[in-house]
Write a protein that holds these residues in place. Structure first.
Motif, PDB file in Angstrom:
ATOM      1  N   LEU A   8       0.833  -1.196   0.000  1.00  0.00           N
ATOM      2  CA  LEU A   8       0.000   0.000   0.000  1.00  0.00           C
ATOM      3  C   LEU A   8       0.866   1.244   0.000  1.00  0.00           C
ATOM      4  O   LEU A   8       1.918   1.288   0.658  1.00  0.00           O
ATOM      5  CB  LEU A   8      -0.904   0.027   1.239  1.00  0.00           C
ATOM      6  N   VAL A   9       0.415   2.247  -0.729  1.00  0.00           N
ATOM      7  CA  VAL A   9       0.989   3.589  -0.632  1.00  0.00           C
ATOM      8  C   VAL A   9      -0.077   4.479  -0.020  1.00  0.00           C
ATOM      9  O   VAL A   9      -1.178   4.591  -0.558  1.00  0.00           O
ATOM     10  CB  VAL A   9       1.432   4.130  -2.005  1.00  0.00           C
ATOM     11  N   ALA A 155       1.010   8.767  -6.500  1.00  0.00           N
ATOM     12  CA  ALA A 155       0.730   7.932  -7.668  1.00  0.00           C
ATOM     13  C   ALA A 155       2.026   7.488  -8.340  1.00  0.00           C
ATOM     14  O   ALA A 155       2.150   6.332  -8.780  1.00  0.00           O
ATOM     15  CB  ALA A 155      -0.143   8.695  -8.659  1.00  0.00           C
ATOM     16  N   THR A 158       3.483   4.786  -6.320  1.00  0.00           N
ATOM     17  CA  THR A 158       2.687   3.570  -6.515  1.00  0.00           C
ATOM     18  C   THR A 158       3.146   2.821  -7.754  1.00  0.00           C
ATOM     19  O   THR A 158       3.336   1.595  -7.736  1.00  0.00           O
ATOM     20  CB  THR A 158       1.199   3.919  -6.641  1.00  0.00           C
ATOM     21  N   ASN A 159       3.332   3.537  -8.844  1.00  0.00           N
ATOM     22  CA  ASN A 159       3.815   2.916 -10.070  1.00  0.00           C
ATOM     23  C   ASN A 159       5.273   2.489  -9.945  1.00  0.00           C
ATOM     24  O   ASN A 159       5.685   1.476 -10.521  1.00  0.00           O
ATOM     25  CB  ASN A 159       3.653   3.875 -11.243  1.00  0.00           C
ATOM     26  N   ALA A 163       2.862  -0.976  -6.469  1.00  0.00           N
ATOM     27  CA  ALA A 163       2.003  -1.265  -5.320  1.00  0.00           C
ATOM     28  C   ALA A 163       0.623  -1.697  -5.789  1.00  0.00           C
ATOM     29  O   ALA A 163       0.209  -1.418  -6.922  1.00  0.00           O
ATOM     30  CB  ALA A 163       1.901  -0.036  -4.417  1.00  0.00           C
ATOM     31  N   LEU A 166      -3.416   2.563  -3.787  1.00  0.00           N
ATOM     32  CA  LEU A 166      -3.051   3.907  -3.356  1.00  0.00           C
ATOM     33  C   LEU A 166      -4.200   4.444  -2.515  1.00  0.00           C
ATOM     34  O   LEU A 166      -5.353   4.460  -2.962  1.00  0.00           O
ATOM     35  CB  LEU A 166      -2.808   4.813  -4.564  1.00  0.00           C
ATOM     36  N   ALA A 225      -2.199   6.123 -11.258  1.00  0.00           N
ATOM     37  CA  ALA A 225      -1.881   4.874 -10.557  1.00  0.00           C
ATOM     38  C   ALA A 225      -2.500   3.667 -11.247  1.00  0.00           C
ATOM     39  O   ALA A 225      -1.977   2.551 -11.160  1.00  0.00           O
ATOM     40  CB  ALA A 225      -2.357   4.957  -9.105  1.00  0.00           C
ATOM     41  N   ALA A 230      -3.107  -0.409 -10.118  1.00  0.00           N
ATOM     42  CA  ALA A 230      -3.397  -0.123  -8.716  1.00  0.00           C
ATOM     43  C   ALA A 230      -4.755   0.552  -8.574  1.00  0.00           C
ATOM     44  O   ALA A 230      -5.103   1.449  -9.344  1.00  0.00           O
ATOM     45  CB  ALA A 230      -2.314   0.773  -8.127  1.00  0.00           C
ATOM     46  N   THR A 232      -7.389   2.908  -6.289  1.00  0.00           N
ATOM     47  CA  THR A 232      -7.225   4.078  -5.432  1.00  0.00           C
ATOM     48  C   THR A 232      -8.464   4.287  -4.578  1.00  0.00           C
ATOM     49  O   THR A 232      -9.583   4.142  -5.067  1.00  0.00           O
ATOM     50  CB  THR A 232      -6.959   5.344  -6.274  1.00  0.00           C
TER      51      THR A 232
END
Length: 340
Positions: A8-9, A155, A158-159, A163, A166, A225, A230, A232
């Motif tokens: 997780l971010v 974001a 995340t990339n 991950a 987000l 993201a 991912a 969000t």
């Protein structure tokens, strides 16, 4: 979706870590540390993207309003970052966890080698059980303070680490069909696709004088993201145990799901950081429009880097001499030693 996420971010905004901009809220930061420690016990790996450095610097310097001049913003960021990191380290230590400060800029992420180095470092920190605390390096990059926001940074991170989710925490319950501050009957959007273009239309502006981003930047961050697959969540950081409840599968805030096929890692990097932009003015528009376009020098350099990064090994052209195929250093050496 979020309940199945392993990495997780989490991005927390200024209003969630400060006393309305008057210094850091130590109790709030302690609660974030406790929740992330719970996530760790649940087998989740977490990267924290935290705002608050400039707000803390303003408090330490005795400023009541966010300054407008760039050098004052940079000074506030430098002063406040010390207190922000110290506070996180103290709070996480109570749970037996170590933290690592990581300051990034868009220039770091746009350079392929530095991008790969950052990815390797963050993945290593996660494997060691360390909680990376990431912020933009506002002190040295003027564009980040003037135009940047931590939603976008979240974001990009995340990339960067690929991950699974987000989580953007704010002082609003999520994304509404209209501004809830102006329309008391506004309805919460519980779920939508991150790529839905209508979301940018309903997204509002900046939420407060202390924060840099707003709902629009969060919608754009979710779309970015989604390139890596991912999902969000935009949720209220005022909700008790919001991170733990999301990880347990409870539906909170707005879920913006990634419906597209994830891009390959290299294509994600190209899409995120080397998109060519146009230099617009009143008399010139982007190429491809009705008027002739004019490219800025920075755009030209980015285009050159994009071509260099995405190109594959090419065969030398027919008819070229052996000397022409040699590296520049070899050709120059051969030229200097050749008889006149």
């Amino acid at each position: 979706m979020i309940s199945q996420a392993k990495t997780l971010v989490v991005k927390v905004g200024t209003s969630l870590v400060t006393h309305a901009g008057r210094g850091l809220d130590v109790e709030a930061i302690a609660r974030w540390a406790a929740q992330i420690a719970r996530l760790r016990q649940m087998g989740r790996r977490t990267i924290l993207v935290s705002s608050g450095a400039i707000a803390e610097g303003m408090q330490r310097l005795g400023w009541t309003r966010r300054p407008q001049s760039m050098h004052e913003l940079q000074a506030a960021a430098a002063v406040g970052q010390m207190g922000l990191v110290q506070c996180y380290e103290s709070c996480f230590r109570e749970h037996g966890l170590h933290t690592a400060q990581v300051l990034l800029t868009h220039a770091d992420m746009a350079d392929r080698q530095r991008y790969l180095n950052a990815r390797t470092t963050l993945r290593t920190l996660l494997e060691l059980g360390v909680i990376p605390v990431i912020n933009e390096n506002d002190t040295v990059v003027t564009d980040e303070i003037k135009f940047g926001d931590n939603d976008t940074l979240g974001a990009l991170v995340t990339n960067l680490v690929e991950a699974d989710a987000l989580i953007l925490l704010t002082d609003q319950a999520g994304l509404y069909e209209s501004d809830p501050r102006l329309n008391s009957s506004a309805k919460l959007i519980e779920e939508a696709q991150a790529s839905d273009p209508r979301l940018e239309t309903v997204a509002g502006g900046t939420g407060s004088a202390l924060a840099k981003g707003g709902m629009l930047t969060k919608v754009q961050a979710a779309k970015r993201a989604a390139r890596s697959g991912a999902h969000t969540v935009i949720a209220s950081g005022r909700e008790p145990e919001v991170l733990v409840r999301l990880a347990q599968g409870e539906r909170l805030g707005t879920l913006l799901s990634a419906q597209t096929v994830p891009l390959a890692a290299r294509k994600q990097w190209l899409a995120d950081h080397l998109t060519v932009t146009c230099c617009r003015s009143a008399s010139s528009k982007c190429p491809g429009s009705s008027s002739a376009g004019r490219w800025s020098a920075a755009s030209t350099r980015r285009a050159a880097r994009w071509r260099a990064a995405s190109s594959t090994t090419r065969r030398p052209r027919r008819g070229r001499s052996c000397a022409a195929r040699q590296p520049r250093s070899s050709r120059s050496s051969a030229t200097s030693t050749s008889p006149s």
